[in-house]
Design a protein around this motif. Structure first.
Motif, short mmCIF file in Angstrom:
data_model
loop_
_atom_site.label_atom_id
_atom_site.label_comp_id
_atom_site.label_asym_id
_atom_site.label_seq_id
_atom_site.Cartn_x
_atom_site.Cartn_y
_atom_site.Cartn_z
N PHE A 560 69.33 63.56 36.29
CA PHE A 560 70.47 64.64 36.06
C PHE A 560 71.22 64.57 34.77
N SER A 561 70.93 65.10 33.75
CA SER A 561 71.39 64.87 32.49
C SER A 561 72.68 66.05 32.68
N GLN A 562 73.84 65.31 31.81
CA GLN A 562 74.98 66.06 31.86
C GLN A 562 74.89 67.49 30.99
N HIS A 563 73.62 67.60 30.01
CA HIS A 563 73.25 68.74 29.51
C HIS A 563 72.11 69.74 30.23
N HIS A 564 71.87 69.35 31.44
CA HIS A 564 70.80 69.69 32.19
C HIS A 564 71.04 71.10 32.21
N VAL A 565 72.12 71.70 32.74
CA VAL A 565 72.34 72.98 32.84
C VAL A 565 72.23 73.77 32.03
N ASP A 566 72.40 73.36 30.54
CA ASP A 566 72.32 74.01 29.26
C ASP A 566 70.83 74.08 28.95
N GLN A 567 70.14 73.19 29.59
CA GLN A 567 68.58 73.38 29.07
C GLN A 567 67.69 74.36 30.23
N VAL A 619 71.34 74.94 40.84
CA VAL A 619 69.97 75.29 40.35
C VAL A 619 69.00 73.93 39.98
N ALA A 620 69.58 73.31 39.05
CA ALA A 620 69.41 72.13 38.34
C ALA A 620 69.27 71.03 39.22
N PHE A 621 69.99 70.94 40.44
CA PHE A 621 69.89 70.00 41.34
C PHE A 621 68.32 70.22 42.26
N ALA A 622 68.33 71.40 42.58
CA ALA A 622 66.92 72.25 43.21
C ALA A 622 65.86 71.50 42.35
N GLN A 623 65.99 71.79 41.14
CA GLN A 623 64.66 71.56 40.37
C GLN A 623 64.64 70.21 40.11
N MET A 624 65.44 69.19 40.19
CA MET A 624 65.62 67.71 39.99
C MET A 624 64.77 67.14 41.11
N THR A 625 65.28 67.70 42.31
CA THR A 625 64.76 66.97 43.77
C THR A 625 63.47 67.54 44.20
N MET A 626 62.83 68.61 43.54
CA MET A 626 61.74 69.22 43.94
C MET A 626 60.37 68.06 44.03
N PRO A 629 62.00 62.46 44.17
CA PRO A 629 62.07 61.01 43.75
C PRO A 629 62.71 60.14 44.87
N ASN A 630 62.60 58.87 44.70
CA ASN A 630 63.21 57.58 45.49
C ASN A 630 64.34 57.12 44.81
N PHE A 631 64.63 57.38 43.72
CA PHE A 631 65.74 56.75 42.99
C PHE A 631 66.34 58.17 41.88
N TYR A 632 67.60 57.95 41.86
CA TYR A 632 68.28 59.06 41.05
C TYR A 632 69.47 58.39 40.13
N ILE A 633 69.01 58.80 38.98
CA ILE A 633 70.04 58.38 37.73
C ILE A 633 70.81 59.79 37.39
N LEU A 634 72.17 59.85 37.60
CA LEU A 634 72.95 61.04 37.47
C LEU A 634 73.82 60.86 36.54
N ASP A 635 74.04 61.95 35.40
CA ASP A 635 74.84 61.55 34.32
C ASP A 635 75.87 62.81 34.26
N GLU A 636 77.06 62.62 34.69
CA GLU A 636 78.16 63.58 34.87
C GLU A 636 77.69 64.74 35.74
N VAL A 655 73.82 59.53 52.43
CA VAL A 655 73.00 59.47 53.61
C VAL A 655 71.32 59.19 53.04
N PHE A 656 71.38 59.42 51.48
CA PHE A 656 69.97 59.32 50.90
C PHE A 656 69.57 57.79 50.89
N LYS A 657 68.21 57.74 51.32
CA LYS A 657 67.62 56.39 51.40
C LYS A 657 67.26 55.60 50.30
N GLY A 658 67.41 56.13 49.06
CA GLY A 658 67.03 55.63 47.74
C GLY A 658 68.18 55.02 46.96
N GLY A 659 67.86 54.76 45.81
CA GLY A 659 68.84 54.05 44.87
C GLY A 659 69.67 55.23 44.22
N VAL A 660 70.81 54.94 43.67
CA VAL A 660 71.65 55.74 42.85
C VAL A 660 72.39 55.05 41.80
#
Length: 709
Positions: A560-567, A619-626, A629-636, A655-660
């Motif tokens: 999840f990029s901090q500019h994800h919404v703009d794209q 919406v960006a979260f919905a797109q990212m998790t579709m 993934p088993n590991f999330y890298i979240l930028d802002e 509660v997510f069982k993967g890494g963050v």
């Protein structure tokens, strides 16, 4: 025209060889597929911005991308065609008698000199086929133009008495309190506020809160544009748009925001010019004394120092304060807009998510600075700790109305719970009273002896106010799918990594970072310290110059990029967005995925452009998790999210069982989620053993050393 290779070498003489090869490789391989300069910028612009090291701003990088795109079009045959020499000058008089035998008259211009060519015929045929396919795609696009979404506009209306209007016009109203009664705000056909009241007392600091999409930002715009009645003598500043880049120095830009001081200095300069030139008529000396007195009254001589302190607090180094505004990126220009507003000190300061553009250091400084603010502030913020530190009152926007609460956010939560309990008890008591009356009516409805009493009870029941149950806000729920197998460590690791874009400016040396499926790592640090670069190294988007990146073969990263919404594609609805990204699935699956993040019903079919910032983030979260993934890298990830959604995000991550691995400036999210805190500064990433409290302590010590408090 210079080739794009020459442009790169000319504009970036210190560019790293590997990065140069990568960029030219992208342009070589994708030259035919770029339809405009914006696509070139999306492909390589980010790398060029990082290589430029603040020497070039985004606008200049875009100009270079336009030049390179033009070069690509010439190379691909879309530019001017080369002229072909004929065998000999054509004498029209000698061939006029043969024109009758020529079926295609234009063919006489195509008599060419025989040429020896080394072009591979098969390659030429393949290139021509590609060119033909490209033209067909372009024609299809021209036949089906996508019309830009025309957004509805917001409007406001209110009832004002003739007396209020007369007082405003006469200029006799000297109060700096603001009271707006019985007003409505709409966005197109959607009503945001109805018969609402707003009261702002001078000198108090108000936090405007509410769920995403209810109209908080729209209300600020209605106030700043004076679509709602605000007394004309009250000055308003809304920090909404970034400062326009020009040749003005950052420090001068802040000083110029105080128009009263600027006008006095200009007048002083003009009066001195008249006196020194001998054109004065005698009144200039008197007026000059008055100007000097006013400048002394507003402490004009201390203004540069005050402006410098504000800029330093917001992260501008002494060197940056002397740079021109055009040299800064959009995020820094927004900080500059905030600095101008703080320096100008308006009667009403409107702030919309001010912490979005700031790192933790700047947020802590802003909290301390606003606590001494003397005029009125109305701030929209999702940062719970920021509201607790700054505001004196909370205004809660819900169900098309505004409710006011004294105290900070924590006090609001407690008071609201008590108020809801009292309302629930009152509702239950009224309901019980109504039921008691109804039982009497039902029992004696057909009893002639009790007819008068029944009629009396019926009238009493009719006179009772309408009983409405409490409207409880729907709880926000987020869920990250975690249907995957457990992976054995190491999962993701950087060992002694060295990285730079420019050999003369090494970003990281000896960078070591390890994460697994149990990790909850938060990275903090000032803007520009390289946090996003570390994330890209972890994802493999950037290749280390030295050291090793180790990754499990079954690791699947969601970013999840901090500019994800703009794209996001703004011209389609959320369902279409997912269908375009992940084709071939039933519509119910897309709707179910969006529903996990609160985009349900009519929201899912509205154009993305019409959604609020927080709704776009969902919406960006919905797109990212579709893809699960088993590991999330979240930028802002918290930018634009309301507090309820941030709480839900924290629960979902726990509660997510993967890494963050998380980069955030939101203290609440950091405290709720992260088990490890990593500080990124001066080319290193180090663990802060004392957690966020220790990090805040280090920042406050730095403030005292720098003298910015």
């Amino acid at each position: 025209m210079a080739s794009y290779v020459e442009i790169l070498k000319r504009e970036f003489p210190q560019i790293d060889t590997e990065l140069f090869d990568y960029i030219t490789g992208v342009l070589d391989s994708g030259g035919e597929d770029f339809t405009d300069a914006e696509e070139v910028f999306e492909a390589v612009g980010g790398f060029l911005q990082e290589v430029s090291a603040d020497v070039k701003n985004e606008e200049e990088i875009r100009d270079l991308c336009v030049q390179m795109f033009n070069c690509l079009k010439l190379d691909n045959g879309d530019g001017p065609q080369q002229q072909v020499l004929l065998d000999a000058p054509v004498q029209l008089s000698q061939i006029s008698h043969a024109t009758a035998e020529i079926k295609d008259v234009q063919g006489i211009w195509m008599i060419k000199r025989p040429q020896n060519t080394t072009v591979n015929a098969k390659k030429l045929e393949k290139a021509e086929a590609k060119l033909k396919a490209k033209h067909e795609r372009r024609n299809e696009k021209d036949q089906k133009p996508s019309a830009p979404v025309v957004l509805e506009e917001a409007s406001a209306s209110q009832s004002c008495s003739k007396k209020e209007n007369r007082v405003d016009q006469s200029g006799k109203n000297r109060s700096y309190d603001i009271r707006i009664d019985n007003f409505d705000v709409s966005f197109g056909e959607r009503v945001l506020l109805q018969a609402a009241d707003l009261s702002l007392s001078f000198g108090r600091r108000y936090g405007l809160i509410g769920r995403n999409g209810l109209g908080k930002t729209t209300l600020l715009k209605m106030l700043s544009s004076r679509s709602l009645r605000v007394p004309p003598h009250i000055s308003i500043l809304h920090v909404e748009q970034e400062v326009e880049g020009d040749h003005t120095r950052a420090l001068d830009s802040v000083l110029q925001s105080d128009t009263a001081r600027e006008n006095l200095l200009q007048e002083e300069k003009e009066l001195n010019r008249r006196i020194n030139s001998g054109t004065a008529d005698g009144t200039e000396s008197v007026r000059l004394s008055e100007v000097y007195a006013k400048l002394e009254e507003i402490e004009a001589d201390k203004a540069p120092a005050r402006a410098s302190v504000i800029l330093a607090g917001l992260g501008f180094s002494p060197k940056m304060q002397q740079q021109t505004t055009k040299e800064f990126s959009g995020g820094w220009r927004m900080r500059l807009a905030l600095a101008r507003a703080l320096f100008a000190r308006p009667d009403l300061l409107l702030l919309d998510e001010p912490t979005n553009m700031l790192d933790v250091r700047a947020i802590l400084w802003l909290e301390d600075y606003l606590q001494t603010w003397v005029s009125t502030i109305l701030v929209v913020s999702h940062d719970r700790n920021f509201l607790n530190a700054v505001v004196t009152d909370i205004i809660h926007l819900h169900t098309q109305r505004l409710d006011s609460y004294r105290g900070d956010y924590e006090n609001f939560v407690k008071t609201k719970e008590d108020r809801l309990k009292n309302q629930q008890r009152e509702y239950e008591a009224q309901l019980q009273y109504r039921q008691h009356i109804q039982v009497f009516i039902d029992r004696f409805r057909y009893n002639a002896n009790r007819a008068a009493q029944v009629q009396s009870k019926l009238k009493l029941l009719e006179k009772l106010p309408e009983l409405k149950p409490l409207e409880k806000e729907i709880e926000v729920l987020l869920r990250f799918p975690d249907h995957f197998e457990k992976l054995s460590p190491p999962i993701l690791q950087l060992d002694e990594v060295e990285f730079y874009y420019n050999k003369d400016q090494r970003l990281f040396t000896g960078l070591s970072l390890c994460a697994d499926l149990d990790s909850r790592i938060c990275m903090v640090g000032e803007n520009g310290a390289g946090k996003t670069t570390v994330l890209k190294l972890l994802m493999g988007e950037l290749t280390p110059v030295g050291g090793v990146r180790q990754v499990h073969r079954n690791l699947k990263i969601g970013y999840f990029s901090q500019h994800h919404v703009d794209q996001l594609d703004l011209n389609v609805c959320s369902v279409e967005l997912l269908a375009n990204k992940f084709p071939g699935r039933p519509e119910e699956e897309y709707r179910h995925q969006l529903g996990r993040y609160g985009i349900t019903g009519e929201l899912a079919t509205r154009p993305v452009a019409s959604l609020s910032g927080g709704q776009k983030s969902r919406v960006a979260f919905a797109q990212m998790t579709m893809p699960c993934p088993n590991f999330y890298i979240l930028d802002e990830p918290t930018n634009h999210l309301d507090m309820e959604t941030i709480e839900a995000l924290a629960k979902a991550l726990n509660v997510f069982k993967g890494g963050v691995v998380l980069v955030s400036h939101d203290e609440r999210l950091i405290r709720l989620v992260c088990r490890e805190l990593w500080l990124c500064e001066r080319g290193h990433v180090t663990r802060v053993d004392g957690g966020f409290d220790q990090y805040k302590h280090l920042l406050h010590e730095a403030f005292r050393r720098e003298g910015v408090l």
